[in-house]
Design an enzyme around this catalytic site. Structure first.
Site, PDB file in Angstrom:
ATOM      1  N   VAL A  88       4.946  -5.715 -11.456  1.00 26.03           N
ATOM      2  CA  VAL A  88       6.199  -5.506 -12.195  1.00 26.03           C
ATOM      3  C   VAL A  88       7.366  -6.347 -11.679  1.00 26.03           C
ATOM      4  CG1 VAL A  88       5.714  -3.177 -13.055  1.00 26.03           C
ATOM      5  CG2 VAL A  88       6.714  -3.468 -10.767  1.00 26.03           C
TER       6      VAL A  88
ATOM      7  N   ILE B 127       7.834  14.190  -2.495  1.00 25.29           N
ATOM      8  CA  ILE B 127       6.935  14.590  -3.577  1.00 25.29           C
ATOM      9  C   ILE B 127       5.501  14.310  -3.123  1.00 25.29           C
ATOM     10  CG2 ILE B 127       6.385  14.298  -6.027  1.00 25.29           C
ATOM     11  CD1 ILE B 127       9.308  15.263  -5.512  1.00 25.29           C
TER      12      ILE B 127
ATOM     13  N   TYR C 238      13.783   0.028   2.257  1.00 26.96           N
ATOM     14  CA  TYR C 238      13.501   1.019   1.212  1.00 26.96           C
ATOM     15  C   TYR C 238      14.785   1.662   0.662  1.00 26.96           C
ATOM     16  CZ  TYR C 238      11.290   4.887  -1.267  1.00 26.96           C
ATOM     17  OH  TYR C 238      10.903   5.777  -2.240  1.00 26.96           O
TER      18      TYR C 238
ATOM     19  N   LYS D 259      16.611   1.348  -3.088  1.00 32.36           N
ATOM     20  CA  LYS D 259      16.843   2.517  -3.945  1.00 32.36           C
ATOM     21  C   LYS D 259      18.340   2.728  -4.204  1.00 32.36           C
ATOM     22  CE  LYS D 259      12.524   3.615  -4.565  1.00 32.36           C
ATOM     23  NZ  LYS D 259      11.924   3.494  -5.901  1.00 32.36           N
TER      24      LYS D 259
ATOM     25  N   ALA E 192      17.787   0.665   0.949  1.00 34.90           N
ATOM     26  CA  ALA E 192      18.656  -0.360   0.338  1.00 34.90           C
ATOM     27  C   ALA E 192      18.191  -0.658  -1.085  1.00 34.90           C
ATOM     28  CB  ALA E 192      18.637  -1.627   1.187  1.00 34.90           C
TER      29      ALA E 192
HETATM   30  N1  NAD Z   1       6.530  10.298  -3.246  1.00 27.65           N
HETATM   31  C1  NAD Z   1       7.789  10.555  -2.893  1.00 27.65           C
HETATM   32  O1  NAD Z   1       8.067  11.482  -2.125  1.00 27.65           O
HETATM   33  C2  NAD Z   1       8.904   9.716  -3.455  1.00 27.65           C
HETATM   34  C3  NAD Z   1      10.236  10.095  -3.161  1.00 27.65           C
HETATM   35  C4  NAD Z   1      11.266   9.382  -3.702  1.00 27.65           C
HETATM   36  C5  NAD Z   1      11.021   8.293  -4.511  1.00 27.65           C
HETATM   37  N2  NAD Z   1       9.715   7.914  -4.766  1.00 27.65           N
HETATM   38  C6  NAD Z   1       9.508   6.766  -5.644  1.00 27.65           C
HETATM   39  O2  NAD Z   1       8.687   7.177  -6.741  1.00 27.65           O
HETATM   40  C7  NAD Z   1       7.929   6.058  -7.192  1.00 27.65           C
HETATM   41  C8  NAD Z   1       6.464   6.440  -7.239  1.00 27.65           C
HETATM   42  O3  NAD Z   1       6.062   6.808  -5.935  1.00 27.65           O
HETATM   43  P1  NAD Z   1       4.648   7.503  -5.641  1.00 27.65           P
HETATM   44  O4  NAD Z   1       4.871   8.405  -4.499  1.00 27.65           O
HETATM   45  O5  NAD Z   1       4.065   7.997  -6.875  1.00 27.65           O
HETATM   46  O6  NAD Z   1       3.848   6.210  -5.099  1.00 27.65           O
HETATM   47  P2  NAD Z   1       2.278   5.866  -5.191  1.00 27.65           P
HETATM   48  O7  NAD Z   1       2.068   4.829  -4.138  1.00 27.65           O
HETATM   49  O8  NAD Z   1       1.460   7.104  -5.141  1.00 27.65           O
HETATM   50  O9  NAD Z   1       2.144   5.207  -6.643  1.00 27.65           O
HETATM   51  C9  NAD Z   1       2.842   4.023  -6.948  1.00 27.65           C
HETATM   52  C10 NAD Z   1       2.200   3.376  -8.159  1.00 27.65           C
HETATM   53  O10 NAD Z   1       2.931   2.149  -8.410  1.00 27.65           O
HETATM   54  C11 NAD Z   1       2.004   1.084  -8.524  1.00 27.65           C
HETATM   55  N3  NAD Z   1       2.604  -0.166  -8.060  1.00 27.65           N
HETATM   56  C12 NAD Z   1       2.978  -0.458  -6.786  1.00 27.65           C
HETATM   57  N4  NAD Z   1       3.463  -1.703  -6.730  1.00 27.65           N
HETATM   58  C13 NAD Z   1       3.384  -2.214  -7.975  1.00 27.65           C
HETATM   59  C14 NAD Z   1       3.722  -3.465  -8.553  1.00 27.65           C
HETATM   60  N5  NAD Z   1       4.224  -4.457  -7.814  1.00 27.65           N
HETATM   61  N6  NAD Z   1       3.495  -3.658  -9.873  1.00 27.65           N
HETATM   62  C15 NAD Z   1       2.959  -2.665 -10.634  1.00 27.65           C
HETATM   63  N7  NAD Z   1       2.631  -1.458 -10.145  1.00 27.65           N
HETATM   64  C16 NAD Z   1       2.831  -1.230  -8.828  1.00 27.65           C
HETATM   65  C17 NAD Z   1       0.818   1.496  -7.659  1.00 27.65           C
HETATM   66  O11 NAD Z   1      -0.382   0.798  -8.019  1.00 27.65           O
HETATM   67  C18 NAD Z   1       0.733   2.998  -7.945  1.00 27.65           C
HETATM   68  O12 NAD Z   1      -0.020   3.271  -9.095  1.00 27.65           O
HETATM   69  C19 NAD Z   1       8.254   4.908  -6.253  1.00 27.65           C
HETATM   70  O13 NAD Z   1       9.290   4.110  -6.811  1.00 27.65           O
HETATM   71  C20 NAD Z   1       8.770   5.624  -5.009  1.00 27.65           C
HETATM   72  O14 NAD Z   1       9.604   4.795  -4.242  1.00 27.65           O
HETATM   73  C21 NAD Z   1       8.669   8.608  -4.254  1.00 27.65           C
END
Ligand code: NAD
Length: 257
Positions: A69, A193, A160, A164, A162
């Site tokens: 992406v 999460i 990270y 966000k 920064a």
């Molecule tokens: N899990 C948490 O506690 C949490 C908290 C706050 C924010 N977030 C944010 O939520 C979002 C999802 O996190 P998650 O925990 O589900 O992560 P995850 O690693 O379980 O899933 C991330 C998904 O994004 C895809 N992905 C990664 N890089 C990519 C790229 N360059 N192009 C296309 N797809 C890509 C991965 O293949 C995967 O399917 C992220 O932006 C993360 O920073 C997560």
């Protein structure tokens, strides 16, 4: 009359929806009535297959676009293919993101660039190219994935939080400039999460540190991906018709890193 969180008749694109929060978001969009969904993700393995099967079993049609992406070509291809297939793109959820826990001095320059590209540049690209399609069709809703780290600075690494925080600023700028085209832009800021990302980040922690982190959450547990998904579905729906430029937490009450 109060609009319900209904996404009937809407077409949505969700990035990073093969697994984790993105999968939870896709499921909740479909639960709210969305039946046409594009998933954009790097990986196309078993996780994706299960997600697509789940969405299809709930009555959705799914288009998968593979790619990174942070690359313009992936983004324009995903937007073009969605519009070609369904004639519209009503909702974009910029969820894909990465985090690599590192100490300040261990964070390589390359890692900084990569995290900023995946977590922030991708959001700009989808707001730009997806926003053009939304402008041409008369409106839409964009929901960007920030994090509590974007507010507090976080503890994952210098890159990270920064990235966000950048998502929050981009969300506000987008709301200001895209309202005239009928496009609303909001962000969600989850804390902890229950996903693979957290499992990976927690793997290196001692049991004491893990317990300490959980004790920082007033509700005493991690959030579920569906709990983020329902918030995103609301923000993407006409029920949130006067909400734009906001960053909404989904944290179980946690307010610090
Ligand atoms: N899990 C948490 O506690 C949490 C908290 C706050 C924010 N977030 C944010 O939520 C979002 C999802 O996190 P998650 O925990 O589900 O992560 P995850 O690693 O379980 O899933 C991330 C998904 O994004 C895809 N992905 C990664 N890089 C990519 C790229 N360059 N192009 C296309 N797809 C890509 C991965 O293949 C995967 O399917 C992220 O932006 C993360 O920073 C997560």
């Amino acid at each position: 009359m109060i609009a319900q969180t209904s996404l009937a008749g809407k077409t949505a694109l969700v990035t990073g929806a093969a697994q984790g929060i993105g999968r939870g978001i896709a499921i909740e969009l479909v639960a709210a009535g969305c039946r046409r969904l594009t998933i954009v993700d790097l990986v196309a393995g078993e996780e994706l297959r299960q997600t697509v099967a789940e969405l299809e079993s709930r009555g959705a049609e799914v288009l998968f676009v593979g790619g990174d992406v942070s690359q313009t070509a992936t983004v324009t291809q995903a937007v073009d293919q969605t519009v070609q297939r369904w004639g519209q793109i009503d909702i974009i959820v910029n969820n894909a993101g990465i985090s690599k826990p590192t100490s300040f001095f261990e964070t390589s320059d390359e890692q900084w660039d990569q995290v900023l590209r995946v977590n922030l540049r991708s959001v700009f690209l989808f707001m730009k190219y997806g926003g053009m399609a939304m402008r041409d069709q008369g409106g839409g809703a964009i929901v960007n994935m920030s994090s509590i780290s974007g507010i507090t600075g976080g503890s994952t690494g210098p890159d990270y939080g920064a990235s966000k925080a950048g998502v929050i600023a981009l969300t506000k700028f987008g709301a200001r400039r895209l309202s005239e085209f009928g496009i609303r832009v909001n962000a969600v800021a989850p804390a902890t999460i229950n996903t693979e990302m957290i499992a990976r980040n927690y793997a290196s922690l001692s049991p004491e540190e893990k317990a300490k982190r959980l004790s920082n959450i007033p509700m005493g547990r991690m959030g579920e991906t569906s709990e983020v998904g329902r918030l995103v579905a609301f923000l993407a729906s006409d029920a949130a018709s006067y909400v734009t430029g906001e960053t909404v937490g989904v944290t179980g009450g946690r307010m610090s890193s």
